[in-house]
Design a protein around this motif. Structure first.
Motif, mmCIF file in Angstrom:
data_model
loop_
_atom_site.group_PDB
_atom_site.id
_atom_site.type_symbol
_atom_site.label_atom_id
_atom_site.label_comp_id
_atom_site.label_asym_id
_atom_site.label_seq_id
_atom_site.Cartn_x
_atom_site.Cartn_y
_atom_site.Cartn_z
ATOM 1 N N ASN A 71 26.307 11.310 -77.110
ATOM 2 C CA ASN A 71 25.311 10.925 -75.851
ATOM 3 C C ASN A 71 24.272 12.081 -75.634
ATOM 4 O O ASN A 71 23.554 12.175 -74.731
ATOM 5 N N TYR B 67 21.551 13.143 -77.206
ATOM 6 C CA TYR B 67 20.238 12.801 -77.580
ATOM 7 C C TYR B 67 19.605 12.338 -76.079
ATOM 8 O O TYR B 67 18.632 12.540 -75.722
ATOM 9 N N THR B 68 20.401 11.454 -75.708
ATOM 10 C CA THR B 68 20.033 10.571 -74.565
ATOM 11 C C THR B 68 19.901 11.677 -73.123
ATOM 12 O O THR B 68 19.090 11.481 -72.386
ATOM 13 N N PHE B 69 20.813 12.441 -73.244
ATOM 14 C CA PHE B 69 20.986 13.354 -71.972
ATOM 15 C C PHE B 69 20.086 14.375 -72.178
ATOM 16 O O PHE B 69 19.667 14.884 -71.026
ATOM 17 N N LEU B 70 19.672 14.756 -73.016
ATOM 18 C CA LEU B 70 18.754 15.985 -73.308
ATOM 19 C C LEU B 70 17.165 15.269 -73.367
ATOM 20 O O LEU B 70 16.286 16.061 -73.780
ATOM 21 N N LYS B 71 17.280 14.106 -73.599
ATOM 22 C CA LYS B 71 15.758 13.414 -73.350
ATOM 23 C C LYS B 71 15.056 13.435 -74.534
ATOM 24 O O LYS B 71 13.776 13.625 -74.520
ATOM 25 N N GLY B 72 15.910 13.132 -75.562
ATOM 26 C CA GLY B 72 15.152 13.563 -77.033
ATOM 27 C C GLY B 72 14.526 14.683 -77.368
ATOM 28 O O GLY B 72 13.881 14.767 -78.310
ATOM 29 N N SER B 73 15.187 16.012 -76.843
ATOM 30 C CA SER B 73 14.663 17.127 -77.306
ATOM 31 C C SER B 73 15.310 17.478 -78.634
ATOM 32 O O SER B 73 15.999 16.798 -79.324
ATOM 33 N N GLY C 25 18.810 17.747 -78.861
ATOM 34 C CA GLY C 25 19.563 16.636 -79.070
ATOM 35 C C GLY C 25 19.589 15.819 -80.242
ATOM 36 O O GLY C 25 20.562 15.137 -80.791
ATOM 37 N N ASP D 112 9.773 6.594 -78.060
ATOM 38 C CA ASP D 112 9.802 6.166 -76.544
ATOM 39 C C ASP D 112 8.816 5.080 -76.460
ATOM 40 O O ASP D 112 9.077 4.168 -75.683
#
Length: 183
Positions: free
Chosen positions: A26, A28-34, A37, A172
């Motif tokens: 999770n 990738y989702t938590f770090l908003k695609g950084s 992530g 996105d």
């Protein structure tokens, strides 16, 4: 090498890696695609992206075992290389047989098999350290795949996110519903 400590670390490694893999999926989702992530998490729900945290955690835990228990280096590297490939192979086979939504039990079985194989190979009487250079090549190959296939996935079923019908990092700005209608 202290065998009792090594046995304990191999068994506790299954539990520790299972918990860590569940968290990393999770990221990738938590770090908003950084970028972090992308490197440490799963960018979609394809089989390959579910494997990435398993590979990372298994190898990092193996490095910890190496520093703590100090087994014979070449034998241990060979055993861990075969163990990580066993994890990958078993996960892929089970993910193709068992329906979607059971990634956690599949992960547990794959990690258990990988740790069991590496334990047996490390502690057995026969010396496998002659395969050290092949094991190093195997580890190099898996790291190349690890760092390449999220950004540049081959168009194979292993890399297909069945939820979106896309490969690799899903932008996105893509309307997944419209994309599914156009396929």
């Amino acid at each position: 090498m202290r065998k009792s400590l090594f046995n304990f670390m191999e068994l506790s490694g299954i539990i520790f890696c299972m918990i860590t893999v569940s968290l990393l999926r999770n990221v990738y989702t938590f770090l908003k695609g950084s970028t972090a992530g992308i490197l440490f998490g799963s960018v979609n729900s394809s089989i390959w992206e579910q494997l990435k945290p398993i590979i990372l955690v298994y190898i990092m835990y193996g490095l910890t075992e190496l520093m703590v228990t100090r087994p014979y280096f070449r034998r241990f590297v060979c055993a861990k290389a075969l163990g990580v490939y066993a994890c990958v192979l078993i996960y892929i086979l089970l993910a193709r047989i068992i329906p979607d939504g059971y990634s956690e039990p599949i992960t547990l079985v794959a990690l258990g098999a990988g740790f069991a194989l590496s334990k047996v190979l490390t502690l057995m009487d026969k010396d496998i350290s002659g395969f050290f250079f092949a094991a190093c090549f195997m580890l190099l190959l898996i790291f190349i795949m690890y760092f390449s296939f999220s950004a540049f996935p081959p168009k194979l079923d292993l890399f297909l996110d069945k939820e979106s019908g896309m490969y690799g990092i899903i932008p996105d700005y893509i309307d997944i519903g419209a994309h599914m209608l156009s396929v």
